[in-house]
Structures are given as C-alpha cells and as structure tokens.
Design a protein around this motif. Structure first.
Motif, PDB file in Angstrom:
ATOM      1  N   THR A   1      13.297  64.126  70.384  1.00  0.00           N
ATOM      2  CA  THR A   1      13.169  62.983  71.300  1.00  0.00           C
ATOM      3  C   THR A   1      11.740  62.921  71.809  1.00  0.00           C
ATOM      4  O   THR A   1      11.192  63.950  72.224  1.00  0.00           O
ATOM      5  CB  THR A   1      14.111  63.198  72.513  1.00  0.00           C
TER       6      THR A   1
ATOM      7  N   LEU B   1      16.993  56.040  67.208  1.00  0.00           N
ATOM      8  CA  LEU B   1      16.988  55.081  68.318  1.00  0.00           C
ATOM      9  C   LEU B   1      15.536  54.928  68.722  1.00  0.00           C
ATOM     10  O   LEU B   1      14.864  55.928  69.016  1.00  0.00           O
ATOM     11  CB  LEU B   1      17.727  55.694  69.504  1.00  0.00           C
ATOM     12  N   THR B   2      15.048  53.705  68.748  1.00  0.00           N
ATOM     13  CA  THR B   2      13.623  53.579  69.055  1.00  0.00           C
ATOM     14  C   THR B   2      13.339  52.297  69.827  1.00  0.00           C
ATOM     15  O   THR B   2      13.990  51.266  69.608  1.00  0.00           O
ATOM     16  CB  THR B   2      12.770  53.653  67.763  1.00  0.00           C
ATOM     17  N   LYS B   3      12.406  52.400  70.760  1.00  0.00           N
ATOM     18  CA  LYS B   3      12.023  51.210  71.523  1.00  0.00           C
ATOM     19  C   LYS B   3      10.523  51.253  71.798  1.00  0.00           C
ATOM     20  O   LYS B   3       9.985  52.270  72.242  1.00  0.00           O
ATOM     21  CB  LYS B   3      12.788  51.166  72.842  1.00  0.00           C
TER      22      LYS B   3
ATOM     23  N   SER C   1      14.390  45.274  74.221  1.00  0.00           N
ATOM     24  CA  SER C   1      15.509  46.092  73.730  1.00  0.00           C
ATOM     25  C   SER C   1      15.034  46.997  72.605  1.00  0.00           C
ATOM     26  O   SER C   1      13.954  46.811  72.027  1.00  0.00           O
ATOM     27  CB  SER C   1      16.614  45.180  73.201  1.00  0.00           C
ATOM     28  N   GLY C   2      15.873  47.948  72.313  1.00  0.00           N
ATOM     29  CA  GLY C   2      15.523  48.913  71.272  1.00  0.00           C
ATOM     30  C   GLY C   2      16.345  48.683  70.013  1.00  0.00           C
ATOM     31  O   GLY C   2      17.099  47.717  69.900  1.00  0.00           O
TER      32      GLY C   2
ATOM     33  N   LEU D   1      18.789  50.613  66.904  1.00  0.00           N
ATOM     34  CA  LEU D   1      19.509  51.776  66.379  1.00  0.00           C
ATOM     35  C   LEU D   1      19.583  51.616  64.872  1.00  0.00           C
ATOM     36  O   LEU D   1      20.033  50.580  64.370  1.00  0.00           O
ATOM     37  CB  LEU D   1      20.930  51.831  66.959  1.00  0.00           C
TER      38      LEU D   1
ATOM     39  N   ALA E   1      19.937  48.006  70.400  1.00  0.00           N
ATOM     40  CA  ALA E   1      20.535  49.022  71.269  1.00  0.00           C
ATOM     41  C   ALA E   1      19.690  49.200  72.515  1.00  0.00           C
ATOM     42  O   ALA E   1      18.470  49.029  72.477  1.00  0.00           O
ATOM     43  CB  ALA E   1      20.628  50.339  70.520  1.00  0.00           C
TER      44      ALA E   1
ATOM     45  N   CYS F   1      17.907  51.562  74.995  1.00  0.00           N
ATOM     46  CA  CYS F   1      17.439  52.956  74.994  1.00  0.00           C
ATOM     47  C   CYS F   1      16.105  53.030  75.721  1.00  0.00           C
ATOM     48  O   CYS F   1      15.454  52.017  75.936  1.00  0.00           O
ATOM     49  CB  CYS F   1      17.319  53.487  73.565  1.00  0.00           C
ATOM     50  N   PRO F   2      15.707  54.240  76.127  1.00  0.00           N
ATOM     51  CA  PRO F   2      14.405  54.364  76.791  1.00  0.00           C
ATOM     52  C   PRO F   2      13.272  54.137  75.795  1.00  0.00           C
ATOM     53  O   PRO F   2      13.478  54.193  74.583  1.00  0.00           O
ATOM     54  CB  PRO F   2      14.398  55.807  77.293  1.00  0.00           C
TER      55      PRO F   2
ATOM     56  N   THR G   1      11.157  57.352  70.907  1.00  0.00           N
ATOM     57  CA  THR G   1      11.995  57.464  69.717  1.00  0.00           C
ATOM     58  C   THR G   1      12.845  58.729  69.781  1.00  0.00           C
ATOM     59  O   THR G   1      12.355  59.788  70.191  1.00  0.00           O
ATOM     60  CB  THR G   1      11.101  57.537  68.450  1.00  0.00           C
ATOM     61  N   THR G   2      14.108  58.599  69.398  1.00  0.00           N
ATOM     62  CA  THR G   2      14.959  59.777  69.230  1.00  0.00           C
ATOM     63  C   THR G   2      15.510  59.745  67.817  1.00  0.00           C
ATOM     64  O   THR G   2      16.012  58.712  67.373  1.00  0.00           O
ATOM     65  CB  THR G   2      16.147  59.750  70.211  1.00  0.00           C
TER      66      THR G   2
END
Ligand code: ADP
Ligand code: MG
Length: 636
Positions: free
Chosen positions: A58, A112-114, A120-121, A123, A137, A139-140, A143-144
C-alpha cells in the motif's frame, strides 16, 4: 508443415514472469519499487505465509487513472521511459514495464488506485493473466496492490519455493533494503499479523538502519564519506570488532537502488585487509552515487546486477572511502561484554544528508584525505596526560633503519632465536624507521600489573585494565613502522634459487604480461612461456610457494574484480609486510624482560593505529574498573 508456433500472449507472459517473479520476495521488491517511483511517503508491506498466500503493498504515491491502471498490467507498458535514448539515463527504479504484467500472470491480482485530486478511484482485478475487470471504487489517494495464491496455477513453480518461514525472511530482507535505501520514506513490514519493523521516514540513514536492523548493528557502524572522479560513496561500515561469518549484511545501493556487485564487495573487503581475520566478513550499508550514464542496470530482469563503465574508478573510490573511515575510527574492543556505546558515540552515528556534493559541505574529499594511513591518522583529541617521552617508535633493530625496511625478514632474525628486544638507538636521524610523529599521542601514566601465561600483559591505567597480546601488539607496531618506511621506496625482490612455475589460463597470461612492470615493481621477477609463468623472484617476505600463490591470486584479481593496480600493489606490499612483521615480533609463551614489555605498552598508548594485529586479531582488550566492580557485585 512448419514446426514453429508463435506463442499465445498468455504463455509468453508466463515465461517472462519467470524471470521477474521468482518468489514472493522478488514480486514484493517490484511492487515496493513502483511505490517509490510513484513518490510515496509511506509504504506498508503485508504478507501471509511467506507471501505465498498473500502479499499486499500500500502506498500514498501518485496513483493511476483508470486508463493507466488497465495499461499497467500489460507487458512493456511503462510511464518511465519512452525511447531507446532514455535507457542510457535511467533515474527511476523501474523502466522495463514488466513487473505488473508478470505478477498479475501468476497471482489473483487486485489493484485499488486513485490519483491525487481525483473524485473516485479504480478497482482492477485479474486472475492468473485473465483479462482485467475494471470498476469505479472509493479509495484513498495512492495505490494498493493485493496478490493472493502465488503460482497456484503453475504447480511446478510452486514446488521450488522454500518453507514459508524462509520465504518470509527473504521478503523481509528485500523490504529492509528498500527501507534503508530510502530513509525519507516511512516503511512498515507486517508478516502474519506481526509488525516486523517500521521506519519513520525522517530522512536519516542512521535512524533507518536502527529501525530496520536494530540497535546492535547500528552501534557497530562508523560512517563513510568519500568522493573521486564523479563518484561519491556514503554510508556506514562495521568497525573491525564486529565481523560476521558471511556476507549477509553487506548492503550496497547504487543511486539508491539495492544491488549486488562483485566490484563493490571486493573493494569493501580489501579495505579491511589487515584489520579483520580471513574468513570473517565486514558489514556495510553503502550508497554509491554515480551519473546514471556510467552505470547499466539493464543487465537482468531483476535489476539487481549493475555494470559500471569504469569499474576501477568505482573500486578505488569505495576502497579508499572505507579504508580512511576504518583507520580514523579504530577503537579497542571491550573485554567483558560488547561495549555499550556511550551517548556521545551514539550521536556520532550521524546522518549523511541526502546527496549533497561533498565540496559544498566543506568536508574533505577522498583525494584530500590521502590514504597513507599512518601519516594521516591524526587523532582528533589527545589524552590530557603528561607527555612522557619523545613520540618516536624506536626501531626494532639497526638493520631495519636503513630502509632495508622490508628486507630485514627472517634472515636477520632467525625465527628460532629469541626475538631481539627493541634496542635503544644511540643516535637518530631522519631516515630512522618510525611511525610519523604527528600521529603520536602522549603516553598516559600506567603500571604493568603483570604478565599472564607469558603471553598477555596486564596494564592498569586510569580507571581501566588493558590486557595486551604482546605478540599481536609487537606485530602491528613492526608493521606500521615498515609501512611508514616503505613509502616511495621500491620493494626488494627475493631471488629464488629454484624458479617456481605458475600455470596460467589464456586470459591470465595475457593479463600478467600486460601488467608486467607493475608486478615487477612489487617484487616479482618472471617470464611467461607456454601458458605458465616461470617465477625467479618474489616480494621479500614470501617464500617460493606462497610467492607463487600470491602471483596466482594477483593474476586472478587483475582479471576478476577489476582491482586497480595501485590497490593491488598496496595489498601485496601489506601482505609481504605482515609476514615480515610476524617473523620479527616477540613470541607468545616466551619470557621477555620488563623493558621490552614497556616499549610495547608505550607504543600501544602512543599510536592509535595499534588496535589489531595485521592478521586482524585484536591487540588488546579494555575493561573498566566499574565493569570489574559490577562483576564482583560491588556495584550494580
Ligand atoms: P515499470 O515499473 O518498469 O514501469 P511496472 O510493470 O512495474 O513497470 O509498472 C507499470 C506502470 O504502472 C509504471 O510505469 C507506472 O506508471 C504504473 N504503476 C505501477 N505501480 C504503481 C504505483 N504503485 N503507483 C503509481 N503508478 C504505478
Ligand atoms: Mg516497476
């Protein structure tokens, strides 16, 4: 009908994946390096069952748009280079555009990335290379990437993995290296729910080392700083009292990228010559900064190997930087326990700020810190005690004082006869053998409390007891005298009555011929004929067979490590000197008079360089009165 098939893209990806993702550690390394390239300030790595069940990275880096997320898992898709020219100036850790394609081909992969500032992000998920599913998705920023069940569809690859605990250790080791190579990023590593380490990202290398490798390792280090010919070496090396049985803690970075390099390893280890015993290895965390045009990282998909366009220059810069640091920071090891560094010493583990040209910091460069060890080892502070006598090491014998320096060898003092006690010389002149005066300390008051087993001299001084190995001490003293004397002098050769032959490979015969004059300048006399060198002279201090071994080693070194001839020469000299010093020195297990012992003790106090014998054994241990009192339960 033709037999050749163009492979399906998914098969091609699997083959390519084998080179990048060998095991969980290699996949995690790639993900972490992507996070670093994305400008992350915080990176968390979490694994389960050695990473085989799950690994997750993350970051709070720049993130990706959904279009880029889709592209990122394709092969040869990268934002880091565009053209062939860019390959010559790589400043990011990644550039091959392979890692995400490879990792997503062998795992259940979710990303998951924003992007910063995005509403918005995204997925994205794919399993073992299936075409990715993409959705919006929340998300903060950042990137995770979560990967599960590595190699589940390729059992042959799964079989090659080690037990979870070993894989976990490998992942940890990879993340540790990334963390210390980037002290400005806060790292956290979690394995099976337990936090294994976390660094605070304050930018201090010493703090990152402490957080990642622990207190004991951090305390064993002295700092290194050297620069020459556009190359700068910074970081830390272990002091000679802390050695290891393997190279596991030799950590090198080139431009902040963790790498393996034979050149760097060889330069480090040669710098420890005469300070640690053979079979023991130093530790280090060293960063080599070099213009990206002079280093090639595009040698292997793992990007762990590097090639320098001028290996020798890199070798010398690292060698001299480390050697200087060692010789300026010698300390006497403690007798009872590993010395707990005092607060003031801890403060000394200072940070080398992010890369700042040394000249701008107003510090000495390596060229300025000439390496003539003894001559330049000026103690920063001298003990505040009474000067007792003129700070000159008296020559061991008159033979030695006329430079014959090296040629005193065994002939002059037969090993079997009692070694000569150091004779006081009637007159002294500038050609005397001595360690240069400017390196001398005043001798503190001391008392020789006695001698143990005719080997160890116990000395009481101030609030310390010092136990001295008289042979080792005498050896180092002789060695330093010879070394100080040999500057600018041509070494003498010892002619062999019966020549010895050294078999050479084709490459070796060519090399030794190319370096003939250098080899002669250190004392070899030889001719090359029919893939063998016929040696008729060896450097003084060597017999026929160890002289031949030395020749063989040097020939190999010249080819292998790119060891610069100057350093080779120096090492050859030094090795010849060890032998000489050893033969000249008083022996353990024999009795010598008080005057001889006093001469040795005086010199130990007088010169900071008398800490290890030339073979790397300690010369003396120190014990404080309070340690002794504590052992006897007088104080807590
Ligand atoms: P490379 O790192 O060699 O470019 P990768 O396959 O590792 O190739 O990554 C492909 C691309 O995906 C990168 O060039 C980068 O643009 C993007 N990317 C990968 N990981 C991240 C991340 N953690 N944050 C932002 N972008 C990323
Ligand atoms: Mg990458």
């Amino acid at each position: 009908m033709g037999q050749i098939n163009v492979l399906d893209i998914s098969v091609a990806n699997l083959i390519a994946a084998g080179e990048v993702v060998e095991r969980p550690a290699s996949a995690v390394k790639e993900l972490v390096e992507n996070s670093i390239d994305a400008g992350a300030k915080q990176i968390t790595v979490e694994i389960q069952k050695g990473g085989v069940a799950m690994f997750r990275v993350t970051d709070d880096g720049c993130g990706m748009s959904s279009e880029d997320a889709v592209l990122s898992v394709k092969r040869h898709a990268t934002s880091k280079i565009r053209t062939e020219k860019d390959l010559n100036q790589i400043i990011t850790l990644g550039f091959r555009g392979e890692a995400l394609a490879a990792i997503s081909a062998v795992t259940k992969f979710r990303m998951l990335t924003k992007q910063k500032g995005s509403q918005s992000g995204t997925l994205l998920s794919t399993e073992y290379g299936s075409s990715p599913k993409v959705s919006e998705a929340g998300c903060p920023e950042g990137t995770t990437i979560v990967c599960e069940q590595l190699f589940a569809t390729t059992p042959a690859r799964l079989k090659f993995l080690k037990a979870d605990i070993s894989e976990s250790r490998e992942v940890q080791s990879a993340v540790e290296k990334e963390a210390v190579s980037h002290p400005e990023i806060a790292f956290r590593f979690i394995s099976d729910g337990a936090v294994k380490f976390s660094s605070n990202g304050n930018g201090k290398l010493s703090d990152a080392i402490y957080a990642v490798y622990g207190k004991e390792f951090a305390h064993s280090l002295t700092d290194v700083l050297g620069s020459s010919g556009g190359i700068t070496v910074t970081g830390y090396v272990s002091s000679p009292a802390f050695t290891r049985g393997n190279r596991g803690m030799q950590i090198f970075f080139v431009n902040d990228r963790p790498v393996r390099s034979k050149t760097l390893t060889a330069a480090l280890e040669q710098a420890y010559e005469s300070y640690i015993p053979s079979g023991k290895f130093p530790s280090c965390v060293l960063n080599v900064q070099i213009h990206s045009a002079y280093v090639d990282v595009n040698i292997h998909p793992s990007k762990l190997e590097v090639k320098f366009s001028d290996e020798r220059n890199v070798f010398s810069t690292l060698y001299y930087a480390v050697r200087t640091s060692l010789e300026n920071n010698l300390t006497r090891p403690g007798l009872i326990q590993k010395e707990e560094p005092k607060k003031s010493e801890l403060d000394k583990i200072k940070v080398t700020e992010a890369f700042v040209p040394i000249r701008e910091r107003g510090e000495k460069t390596v060229e300025q810190l000439t390496i003539n060890t003894v001559a330049d080892t000026v103690p920063a502070e001298k003990p505040k005690s009474e000067p007792v006598s003129k700070p000159v090491i008296e020559p061991v014998s008159n033979t030695m004082t006329k430079y014959s320096g090296i040629s005193i060898v065994a002939d002059d003092i037969p090993v079997s006869s009692p070694a000569k006690k150091p004779e006081k010389k009637a007159e002294s002149s500038d050609t005397d053998a001595r360690i240069p005066e400017k390196t001398a300390n005043a001798i503190p008051e001391y008392k020789i409390a006695g001698e143990i087993f005719d080997s160890y001299v116990a000395v009481e001084t101030g609030d310390s007891v010092i136990l001295i190995d008289k042979h080792a001490a005498h050896e180092r003293i002789n060695f330093e005298i010879l070394r100080a004397n040999m500057k600018d002098l041509t070494p003498h050769s010892q002619l062999l009555l019966t020549p010895v032959a050294c078999e050479l490979s084709g490459a070796e015969s060519e090399t030794v011929q190319n370096y003939k004059s250098e080899l002669e300048s250190v004392g070899f006399v030889f001719e090359v004929k029919d893939a063998r060198a016929v040696i008729t002279g060896v450097p003084i201090g060597y017999g026929p067979s160890d002289g031949r071994d030395l020749f063989d080693t040097v020939a190999g070194e010249l080819i292998e490590n790119g060891t610069p001839v100057e350093i080779q020469k120096r090492n050859i000299f030094e090795k010849a000197l060890y032998q000489t010093s050893c033969k000249m020195s008083i022996k353990a297990g024999r009795h010598y008079d008080d005057e001889t012992l006093k001469w040795i003790v005086d010199n130990i106090f007088r010169y900071d360089c008398i800490k290890y014998c030339p073979h790397g054994r300690p010369v003396a241990f120190e014990m404080k009165k309070r340690e002794l009192d504590a052992r006897f339960g007088r104080i807590k």
